[in-house]
Design an enzyme around this catalytic site. Structure first.
Site, PDB file in Angstrom:
ATOM      1  N   ASP A   1      10.049   6.293  12.597  1.00 38.12           N
ATOM      2  CA  ASP A   1      10.689   5.322  13.491  1.00 38.12           C
ATOM      3  C   ASP A   1      12.074   4.895  12.997  1.00 38.12           C
ATOM      4  O   ASP A   1      13.059   5.001  13.726  1.00 38.12           O
ATOM      5  CB  ASP A   1       9.766   4.118  13.752  1.00 38.12           C
ATOM      6  CG  ASP A   1       9.258   3.451  12.477  1.00 38.12           C
ATOM      7  OD1 ASP A   1       9.480   3.989  11.369  1.00 38.12           O
ATOM      8  OD2 ASP A   1       8.629   2.382  12.593  1.00 38.12           O
TER       9      ASP A   1
ATOM     10  N   ASP B   1       0.849  -1.192   0.000  1.00 36.66           N
ATOM     11  CA  ASP B   1       0.000   0.000   0.000  1.00 36.66           C
ATOM     12  C   ASP B   1       0.882   1.239   0.000  1.00 36.66           C
ATOM     13  O   ASP B   1       2.092   1.141   0.165  1.00 36.66           O
ATOM     14  CB  ASP B   1      -0.985   0.015   1.175  1.00 36.66           C
ATOM     15  CG  ASP B   1      -0.289  -0.213   2.495  1.00 36.66           C
ATOM     16  OD1 ASP B   1       0.863   0.229   2.640  1.00 36.66           O
ATOM     17  OD2 ASP B   1      -0.903  -0.815   3.389  1.00 36.66           O
TER      18      ASP B   1
ATOM     19  N   ASP C   1       1.515   5.202   1.342  1.00 37.50           N
ATOM     20  CA  ASP C   1       1.230   6.286   2.274  1.00 37.50           C
ATOM     21  C   ASP C   1       1.777   7.564   1.666  1.00 37.50           C
ATOM     22  O   ASP C   1       2.798   7.560   0.987  1.00 37.50           O
ATOM     23  CB  ASP C   1       1.921   6.020   3.622  1.00 37.50           C
ATOM     24  CG  ASP C   1       1.503   4.677   4.230  1.00 37.50           C
ATOM     25  OD1 ASP C   1       0.303   4.369   4.170  1.00 37.50           O
ATOM     26  OD2 ASP C   1       2.370   3.947   4.735  1.00 37.50           O
TER      27      ASP C   1
END
Ligand code: ATP
Ligand code: MG
Length: 415
Positions: free
Chosen positions: A124, A43, A45
């Site tokens: 992160d 997917d 983002d």
């Protein structure tokens, strides 16, 4: 560097529309990382300097979701593109309602907006902080992520212990990406986990279950489990029950086999259910508890039933296992002594049980780890051959409306 065809039309559309309206917009995170690795992203983002309200005004199908971390879902055909506004620094000491931290430093709200530079620093891992402008075809790499992709290194951005304190789930993400991508974990990223692992206790059990699914149901459960064990995070994720097997090699073998079987099924795109894997991983705990109850005079069936209830309850202190799965786990366990007994009048009933097949598979695992003899599975094998149409034909008492919906979305393994 990448072709437009590497991206979904939805992602390209979202980036273009935002840019047309004067905003900056990039494909970010996992998709860029996966493309660098030569894998097809699952997917896309998008990150932008438009605020959620501004994003919403650009798309008819946009919905703002989330509290702790607001994101906007834009639907484009069958795709859903996750659009996030660049995150910035926050002053969690102050009274800014957009950013709040708990006593341990955990961020409770993270809706302070910033620049692309700020946003990259807030991510992160270095390998997840890569941005791609699908219009200009430019890669933006503020954190040296590309070098880490090439070197196959998982590295936290910033000071690991601080970043884990802000969000302890990042420890699970580090191990997840290491297991999934088969990357090494950079030493300071790895070493800080010993100090902050206990903070996972503060994470809501529903969020831990989401992470558990990502760790265990995506085709790399065995390496993920090994890393979680190495870093002593299993007990924080799943409770003490998971470690009962540590003391018996047969039990460890059973757990390991359950995971490699599950990983193979995922690789072959066959259906998998968290209920079976959870039942197998926690079987050593359930069995031991049942043994203790029998020693105190309970019957085998009753002991198994109470043990199942207790182990599920104890595990749910950490992991919010949805009822449809925990009921199934208990059924799979309850069936173990019943399969063993082979009561002549109940054969067909047992065969027809919704969870017969899973219970039989657990029995096979128990036999393969040489805990019990294989007469029982031979018997049930013959019964299944004789009455194939009966197997699992009865909708269980806890059967939810839809069997399909109770399964997590499957995806092709990343590697
Ligand atoms: P996947 O392929 O599993 O979707 P992903 O990298 O896209 O991998 P997501 O969970 O979809 O992972 O998150 C999207 C991006 O958001 C990540 O790449 C990362 O940059 C950022 N992110 C997600 N969770 C966190 C977190 N807990 N702390 C900081 N950044 C995060
Ligand atoms: Mg993603």
């Amino acid at each position: 560097m990448f072709e437009s065809s590497d991206f979904s039309s939805g992602a390209i559309h979202v980036v273009e529309r935002l840019q047309d309206r004067g905003f900056d917009a990039y494909v970010v995170g996992g998709a860029v990382r996966d493309l660098l690795l030569g894998k097809k992203p699952k997917d896309f983002d998008v990150a932008t300097n438009a605020t959620p309200e501004q994003i919403k005004r650009c798309f008819r199908s946009a919905r703002i979701i989330g509290r702790r971390f607001q994101i906007v879902h834009v639907r484009s055909g069958r795709d859903i593109i996750e659009v996030t506004t660049f995150r910035g620094h926050h002053d969690t000491e102050g009274s800014d309602p957009a950013a709040q931290a708990s006593q341990s430093g955990r961020l409770l709200r993270d809706n302070v907006y910033g620049s692309l530079d700020d946003d990259a620093r807030r991510r992160d891992l270095t390998i997840n902080a890569l941005y791609y402008d699908t219009t200009a075809h430019a890669l933006i790499d503020k954190m040296n992520g590309q070098a880490d992709v090439t070197a196959r290194v998982i590295r936290i951005i910033g000071t690991p212990a601080d970043r884990y304190r802000e969000d302890p789930v990042r420890m699970l993400r580090v191990l997840r990406f290491a297991a999934r991508l088969k990357f090494e974990i950079e030493p300071s990223t790895r070493n800080a986990i010993a100090e902050t692992g206990i903070l996972l206790r503060d994470i809501p059990s529903a969020r831990l279950f989401d992470e558990w699914l990502k760790l265990f149901m995506n085709g790399f459960s065995a390496p993920a489990f090994a890393l979680l064990r190495e870093h002593d995070l299993l007990k924080h994720l799943m409770g003490d029950g998971i470690n009962v097997a540590n003391h018996a090699s047969a039990a460890r073998q059973l757990q390991h086999q359950a995971m490699t079987d599950t990983d193979h099924r995922v690789a072959e795109d066959r259906p998998v259910t968290p209920a079976f894997l959870l039942a197998a991983l926690l079987w050593p705990a359930a069995e031991r508890r049942a043994g203790e109850l029998m020693a105190r005079g309970e019957s085998a069936l009753q002991a198994m039933h109470i043990a199942g209830q207790q182990i599920v309850q104890e595990t749910c202190q950490h992991l919010a296992i949805p009822k449809r799965f925990s009921f199934a786990m208990r059924d799979i366990w309850d069936l173990q002594p019943r399969l063993e007994r082979r009561p002549p009048k109940k054969i067909k009933d047992l065969l027809a049980h919704r969870w017969f097949r899973a219970a039989f598979d657990l029995r096979l695992l128990r036999e393969a780890s040489s805990e019990v003899n294989d007469e029982c599975s031979a018997f049930w094998n013959a019964q299944q051959l004789q009455y194939p149409e009966l197997v699992g034909s009865k909708r269980g008492r806890h059967e939810s409306e839809s069997r399909r919906r109770s399964r997590p979305r499957r995806r092709k393994p990343a590697s």
